[in-house]
Design an enzyme around this catalytic site. Structure first.
Site, PDB file in Angstrom:
ATOM      1  N   GLY A   1     -10.572  38.570 -71.156  1.00  0.00           N
ATOM      2  CA  GLY A   1     -10.339  39.040 -69.795  1.00  0.00           C
ATOM      3  C   GLY A   1     -11.264  40.222 -69.524  1.00  0.00           C
TER       4      GLY A   1
ATOM      5  CE  LYS B   1      -2.775  32.545 -74.918  1.00  0.00           C
ATOM      6  NZ  LYS B   1      -1.392  32.833 -75.313  1.00  0.00           N
TER       7      LYS B   1
ATOM      8  CD  GLU C   1      -3.378  46.746 -53.788  1.00  0.00           C
ATOM      9  OE1 GLU C   1      -2.808  45.737 -54.196  1.00  0.00           O
ATOM     10  OE2 GLU C   1      -4.305  47.285 -54.411  1.00  0.00           O
TER      11      GLU C   1
ATOM     12  CG  ASP D   1      -0.287  35.081 -77.867  1.00  0.00           C
ATOM     13  OD1 ASP D   1       0.848  34.898 -77.400  1.00  0.00           O
ATOM     14  OD2 ASP D   1      -1.137  34.181 -77.955  1.00  0.00           O
TER      15      ASP D   1
ATOM     16  CG  HIS E   1       3.031  41.047 -56.815  1.00  0.00           C
ATOM     17  ND1 HIS E   1       3.239  40.730 -55.490  1.00  0.00           N
ATOM     18  CD2 HIS E   1       1.828  41.675 -56.865  1.00  0.00           C
ATOM     19  CE1 HIS E   1       2.199  41.158 -54.781  1.00  0.00           C
ATOM     20  NE2 HIS E   1       1.333  41.738 -55.587  1.00  0.00           N
TER      21      HIS E   1
ATOM     22  NE  ARG F   1       2.273  45.622 -56.827  1.00  0.00           N
ATOM     23  CZ  ARG F   1       1.169  45.295 -57.424  1.00  0.00           C
ATOM     24  NH1 ARG F   1       1.176  44.983 -58.696  1.00  0.00           N
ATOM     25  NH2 ARG F   1       0.052  45.264 -56.758  1.00  0.00           N
TER      26      ARG F   1
ATOM     27  CG  HIS G   1       2.119  41.128 -60.869  1.00  0.00           C
ATOM     28  ND1 HIS G   1       1.268  40.087 -60.576  1.00  0.00           N
ATOM     29  CD2 HIS G   1       1.435  42.271 -60.588  1.00  0.00           C
ATOM     30  CE1 HIS G   1       0.113  40.571 -60.131  1.00  0.00           C
ATOM     31  NE2 HIS G   1       0.183  41.891 -60.148  1.00  0.00           N
TER      32      HIS G   1
ATOM     33  NE  ARG H   1      -0.283  46.979 -62.849  1.00  0.00           N
ATOM     34  CZ  ARG H   1      -0.893  46.316 -61.863  1.00  0.00           C
ATOM     35  NH1 ARG H   1      -1.964  46.825 -61.274  1.00  0.00           N
ATOM     36  NH2 ARG H   1      -0.449  45.156 -61.453  1.00  0.00           N
TER      37      ARG H   1
END
Ligand code: FAD
Ligand code: SIN
Length: 519
Positions: free
Chosen positions: A15, A36, A114, A209, A230, A276, A337, A372
């Protein structure tokens, strides 16, 4: 004979965190990046909203820090937060230097907002920020001949002896063998654990993982009770995990009940742009009290052409599902999320085990606290991937080739009961959704604990006698991560941010992190 690989650095995960780490490591370092699934698959690719940074002359670092601390309900580590916020403008430059072209208006960044942000500081590439970051990082990685990519390789376990990490055992999905990767330094960049929940915005890769592997290896794991839900995932039978970005609310979208009434004023003065946890709880409450299947997000009052150019991905996906976003309100529900907790690290991304680093959503750097703030996650990936790489670039390497023993599969056999895996997988996700969700109680948490503990016993027994497969590896990790989430939730005797327990509705005056280590 199963293969043995040897690299200076092994990066587990491709990522934004994994690829950025690879890009920032020295060209004289041999690097393996394993994933993976396909290399681009992971949460990063699907990020829509953007990445936060102080880029507007009217904005300032102190304000970004304050918003992050407040959104995290004062649980965040101010030193890490300051570091991340001050590095953010450079992180944007680093991404631009790989080719990411952030949206601009009149030669300035088209910054949006946001929940929790008091200024416009979210830079974006229309609503495909993650895709642009991933495609450009991958192109950069492919230009470097010191980096080798291994697609469809699933890390099973880290190799750790005497608190030192020497690499990992990895399941090759094509040959179906467990191979060894020996490395001087290992970076976990495996993303979060939101697949522990029945409904999630995340792709299938988010099975915790890295957190489970690190836990088994003896690392400290912190604050796993803080799963972020979310508020607005599309509610549609054919839209598996499709997110409707918070930036729609940043641009004025309204949350409505099925009868068209607004409701956020009942919950917070900041309305649709409250953090959120508040918006998700408000929606959850309206749905539970009134028996609604979903609520609605209305954006239809905006200009059709503007919507199409600002939110092309969302417009297109909704169109495929028969919804015209410029004409009708979107049915939405909350979904798991983001994993705020993870493997404890310092500013250089070092874990509590030598030569083992953790970067991105798998890590707990302390920047998110109890909740977060939107668009701080991609930022965390990019900033701490660089500090991790800088630390490794200035470290000594020792040869670790001889330290890994061959994977022993002499006592296992292929399973003839795969239905057990599918069943336990579903059971975990259902338990987590119903008992460890947006609103919690001691009764439900205790019940979840007993059930998840029993499932862990069954999975351990299954793992002991059957040959590993990807599903079994993920189930084992999901079971262990879920157990850590429940234990962490039970140990927090207060409600703070994303962890809301009806039996302890207030915040404690003492502010402390939850730390779990394998006994
Ligand atoms: P990921 O991108 O999830 O990558 C994980 C990698 O690890 C994958 O390559 C996977 O294959 C690999 N992996 C996992 N386990 C193993 C294993 N056992 N062996 C080998 N490889 C493994 N954040 C923002 O800041 N702004 C946004 O706008 C935003 N939008 C989002 C939208 C969506 C739909 C989602 C799901 C998240 C969003 N987030 C956003 C959060 C953010 O995208 C993620 O937190 C961040 O991208 C995580 O990056 P990562 O590199 O840590 O993990
Ligand atoms: C979104 O676009 O709503 C997701 C942003 C984030 O998770 O930070």
């Amino acid at each position: 004979m199963a293969k043995k690989y040897q690299f200076d650095v092994l990066i587990i995960g491709s990522g934004a965190a994994g690829l950025m780490s690879a890009v920032q490591l020295s060209s004289s370092t041999s690097i393996a990046v394993i994933a993976k699934d396909k290399i681009l698959e992971g949460s990063s690719y699907y990020a829509q909203g953007g990445i936060s940074a102080v880029l507007d002359p009217e904005d300032n670092f102190d304000s970004h820090i304050e918003d992050t601390v407040n959104t995290g309900f004062n649980l965040g580590n101010e030193k890490s937060i300051r570091y991340m916020v001050e590095q953010a403008p450079q992180a944007i430059k680093d991404l631009e230097s790989t080719g990411v072209q952030f949206s601009h208006i009149n030669n300035s960044y088209d910054l949006t907002t946001e929940g929790g942000h008091s200024s416009k500081r979210v830079a974006h590439v229309a609503d495909k920020t993650g895709q642009s970051i991933q495609v450009n990082l991958l192109a950069k990685v492919r230009q470097k001949n010191n980096i080798e990519l291994f697609e469809e390789y699933v890390a099973v376990d880290l190799v750790v002896k005497d608190k030192n990490c020497y690499g990992a055992y990895v399941f090759d999905k094509n040959s179906k063998e467990v191979v060894t990767f020996s490395s001087n330094k290992t970076i976990l960049a495996t993303g979060g654990a939101s697949k522990s929940y029945l409904y999630t915005s995340n792709p299938d890769t988010s099975t915790g993982d890295g957190i489970a592997m690190a836990y088994r290896a003896g690392c400290e794991i912190s604050n796993m009770e803080f799963t972020q839900f979310h508020p607005t995932c599309l509610f549609h039978p054919h839209a598996k995990s499709f997110l409707i970005s918070e930036t729609l609310r940043g641009e004025g979208a309204k949350l409505l009940l099925p009868d068209g009434q607004e409701f956020m004023h009942k919950y917070d003065d900041r309305l649709e742009l409250a953090p959120r946890d508040i918006v998700a709880r408000a929606i959850d409450n309206e749905m539970k009290v009134n028996g609604y299947d979903c609520v609605y997000l209305d954006f239809s009052f905006k200009d059709k052409e503007w919507i199409k150019s600002r939110f092309p991905t969302i417009t297109q996906r909704c169109k495929e599902l028969g919804i015209d976003i410029s004409k009708e309100a979107l049915p939405v529900v909350p979904a798991a999320h983001y994993t705020c907790g993870g493997v404890n690290t310092n500013i250089d991304a070092q874990s509590s085990i030598n030569n083992l680093y953790a970067v991105g959503e798998v890590a707990h750097t302390g920047v998110h606290g109890a909740n977060r703030m939107a668009s701080n996650s991609l930022l965390e990936c990019v900033v701490f991937a660089k500090s991790c790489a800088n630390h490794i670039n200035s470290s000594e390497f020792e040869n670790s080739q001889t330290k890994i023993e061959k994977w022993d599969d002499s006592r296992v056999a292929p399973s003839k009961e795969k239905v057990v895996i599918a069943h336990l997988w579903h059971e975990i996700r259902l338990i987590m959704w119903n008992f460890v969700g947006i609103v919690r109680s001691n009764n439900r948490l205790n019940s979840a604990y007993l059930k998840i503990q029993q499932i862990n016993k069954e999975v351990d027994e299954y793992y002991r006698i059957y040959t590993v497969t990807e599903d079994l590896i993920e189930l084992r990790n999901l079971a262990q991560t879920s157990k850590i989430i429940v234990e962490s939730a039970l140990s927090r005797k207060e409600s703070r941010g994303l962890h809301y327990n009806q039996d302890y509705p207030n915040k404690m005056s003492k502010i402390q992190n939850t730390v779990m280590t394998k006994s």
